[in-house]
Design a protein around this motif. Structure first.
Motif: not given
Length: 408
Positions: A163-164, A177-179, A350-355, A374-381
């Motif tokens: 999830y991103q 979040v985007e699945a 979307e696609g924000v790479e530079d804060p 800002l945040g890469r896709p991560v597992p649900a936990e």
């Protein structure tokens, strides 16, 4: 004697008429763990690609008497399946046309870097290539998965979701979040969607959509029980959105559940058949939201946009990525944000790479943001951890080591 460490390095072929540019690029690639070979003309480059396909081709758009865009067609004709990175000193519009031509031809385009190249930008472009070792299944040659293997992967539940995170710009809190689907292959490890989504038959694609919806809603229910309630976005195709049984997959949602957002690309969303379909309206009447993804790269009719029952526009990353450098990109993002406000539609950059772009996006009127910076896709936990933070955007950015500046 051959150096074993060099044998294991990924290979990049560079086509560039300026030897000084090529020399700098060669040094940068070496720092990033890639071996490179330099060519001034396309004929020997193409011969080398046919003989031993590299992981990466880097080519300048200014090749003197040779046509760089025609060369992209020749790369596709010779069956090249690695990555292509463009170098440009020309107008940004020309570079974008070249990128789109490559994408249309089925080439894996990494984008375009301006000359002179900066090491940080090159590292960012090559981040998904796993440089320093041989190409992964997603990069090196055509995927070898059969329809039967994909069926087995679905049956064995090897397809999982990361999830991103999406953040509310004004508060920094986790808002959605985007699945994003991943294949946990028993021997190849985690495989990205580019390696298997294009291989899906229409029937497999529908099965995958239902699988992702079921898993994502189960994860969202678990987050909800813990008091974390981000909106949930799931990518669907036009065929999915027009299929009446899609409604059956979401009927168990309760009135207090966070929004379920179905994302569809701009090109598909503007299709006449979708516009006249009762399904999109029925989805909204059932409490679901529809989002137009990659907005700005298609050619939308504004009258159709007004009539579509959508609640969200996602500004394509190609405009957000160079917001500070390209005044035309900034103008497009600002115009889309204004359009969204006037139509009562949420606007996500979307696609924000530079804060550092967050302040400008806020001023333009974008309400939500997402991207690797800002945040890469991560597992649900991991979503539970982010959701528990008051300022999730700042915490997520700090975790990847990027400064957030003065943005809230």
């Amino acid at each position: 004697m051959n150096d074993p460490s060099r044998e294991s390095q990924a290979l990049a072929l560079v086509l560039e008429t300026d030897p000084d540019v090529a020399a700098v690029l060669s040094l940068q690639l070496d720092v990033l763990g890639m071996e490179s070979r330099y060519y001034q003309h396309s004929a020997p480059l193409l011969a080398a690609i046919v003989a031993h396909p590299p992981q990466l081709v880097v080519m300048g758009l200014e090749l003197g008497s040779e046509d760089a865009i025609a060369l992209l067609r020749r790369l596709a004709e010779c069956g090249y399946r690695g990555w292509v990175l463009l170098l440009s000193g020309v107008e940004r519009k020309i570079a974008r046309i070249a990128e789109r031509v490559g994408q249309t031809l089925g080439l894996h385009m990494l984008g375009c870097l301006d000359k002179p190249m900066r090491l940080a930008e090159l590292r960012q472009c090559l981040g998904s290539l796993r440089v320093g070792r041989e190409a992964a299944a997603e990069v090196h040659g055509d995927p070898v998965f059969s329809g039967e293997e994909l069926d087995q992967a679905l049956a064995r539940r090897e397809l999982t979701i990361h999830y991103q995170p999406q953040f509310e710009l004004s508060s920094g809190r986790l808002s959605g979040v985007e699945a994003l689907v991943r294949w946990v292959h028993p021997s190849l490890g985690l495989i990205g969607p580019a390696s298997f989504l294009p291989l899906l038959s229409p029937g497999q694609s529908k099965r995958l959509t239902r699988h992702v919806l079921a898993m994502a809603q189960a994860d969202a229910a678990r987050w909800h029980r813990e008091g974390v309630m981000p909106s949930l976005s799931v990518n669907v195709t036009a065929d999915d959105l027009m299929c009446p049984d899609l409604l059956a997959l979401t009927r168990h949602r309760g009135p207090g559940d966070p929004p379920l957002v179905l994302e569809i690309t701009e090109t598909a969303a503007m299709h006449d058949e979708l516009l006249g379909s009762e399904v999109a309206a029925r989805l909204c009447l059932s409490g679901l939201e529809v989002s137009v993804d990659d907005f700005g790269i298609g050619f939308s009719s504004l009258s159709r946009l007004q009539l579509l029952p959508i609640s969200e526009l996602k500004v394509d990353r190609s405009f957000v990525r160079r917001l500070h450098e390209e005044s035309q990109d900034a103008a497009i993002v600002e115009a889309v944000a204004l359009l969204g406000r006037r139509l009562g539609i949420r606007v996500v950059a979307e696609g924000v790479e530079d804060p550092a772009t967050l302040g400008l996006l806020d001023r333009f009127g974008c309400t939500h943001v997402q991207g690797f910076g800002l945040g890469r896709p991560v597992p649900a936990e991991a979503i539970l951890e982010l959701g528990a933070l008051h300022d999730a955007m700042r915490a997520s950015t700090a975790a990847v080591g990027a400064p957030l500046g003065s943005t809230p």
